[in-house]
Enzyme design. Structure first.
Site, PDB file in Angstrom:
ATOM      1  NE  ARG A  62      45.838  51.358  42.915  1.00 55.73           N
ATOM      2  CZ  ARG A  62      45.237  50.390  43.129  1.00 55.73           C
ATOM      3  NH1 ARG A  62      46.592  50.054  43.973  1.00 55.73           N
ATOM      4  NH2 ARG A  62      44.532  50.763  43.836  1.00 55.73           N
ATOM      5  CG  HIS A  63      43.543  55.723  41.593  1.00 56.32           C
ATOM      6  ND1 HIS A  63      43.408  55.444  43.134  1.00 56.32           N
ATOM      7  CD2 HIS A  63      43.104  54.868  41.118  1.00 56.32           C
ATOM      8  CE1 HIS A  63      42.803  54.169  43.380  1.00 56.32           C
ATOM      9  NE2 HIS A  63      42.726  53.687  41.511  1.00 56.32           N
ATOM     10  CD  GLU A  86      40.946  49.035  38.774  1.00 54.24           C
ATOM     11  OE1 GLU A  86      40.379  48.947  37.559  1.00 54.24           O
ATOM     12  OE2 GLU A  86      41.421  49.075  39.750  1.00 54.24           O
ATOM     13  NE  ARG A 123      39.859  54.529  42.325  1.00 52.55           N
ATOM     14  CZ  ARG A 123      38.118  54.121  41.442  1.00 52.55           C
ATOM     15  NH1 ARG A 123      36.947  54.617  41.641  1.00 52.55           N
ATOM     16  NH2 ARG A 123      38.090  53.272  40.967  1.00 52.55           N
TER      17      ARG A 123
END
Length: 184
Positions: free
Chosen positions: A10-11, A86, A62
């Site tokens: 995940r970022h 997302e 991101r």
């Protein structure tokens, strides 16, 4: 269905994560902690043999920034795939979570009820489509809800048995042979 071996990141933390805002398809920059999260993921991946892996990232800033940091010196090429973006939160993009209706279920249910949002059913279809196109092992850099959906599709409900602090920022999920391992 069986899937290839995956490492899922995940970022790193963003300004809006720190402010508890719904981000969805919008973007905010990584915080100093977010930069450290990405570097930590890079240190984890540097210990692994990833020569036969593809490297894919959400095109959202991101995630792509996190990929650039975490995969520096590891990946020669990072492809973006829009299906790793997302979940869309529609009219709630940019709003503070505590100003929004909160169902009795976990806060993730806000993603399901966001007006004009994508919803979980469409996200699931998008993630299934992505997974069906994978032809070999891959490192994926994505987002909290999208990561959760992909992990659930690959390993089932046990994907959510692992403590999920901030959806895995600074961590790496390893999925292989229907099992999930958390690398910290």
């Amino acid at each position: 269905m069986s899937y290839p071996e995956l490492y899922i990141l995940r970022h790193g933390e963003t300004i809006w994560n720190a402010e508890n805002r719904m981000q969805g398809e919008l973007n905010s920059p990584l915080t100093e902690k977010g930069l450290r999260d990405a570097a930590r993921q890079g240190a984890i991946l540097a210990e692994l043999e990833l020569k036969r892996f593809a490297f894919l990232s959400s095109p959202q800033g991101r995630a792509f920034q996190t990929a650039g940091i975490a995969l520096a010196g590891i990946a020669d090429h990072i492809r973006t795939d829009d299906r790793l973006r997302e979940i869309g939160v529609g009219d709630w993009s940019g709003l503070l979570r505590d100003t929004l209706p909160t169902p009795k279920r976990p806060h993730t249910s806000q993603y399901e009820i966001a007006p004009n949002g994508e919803g979980f059913a469409r996200l699931k279809l998008r993630c299934q489509d992505f997974l069906s196109d994978l032809s070999g092992p891959a490192v994926l850099v994505t987002h909290g809800i999208t990561s959760s959906m992909i992990r659930g599709l690959v390993v089932g409900e046990k994907a959510h048995a692992v403590p999920d602090t901030h959806g895995g920022q600074g961590r790496v999920y390893h999925l292989k042979d229907g099992e999930q391992f958390l690398l910290e």
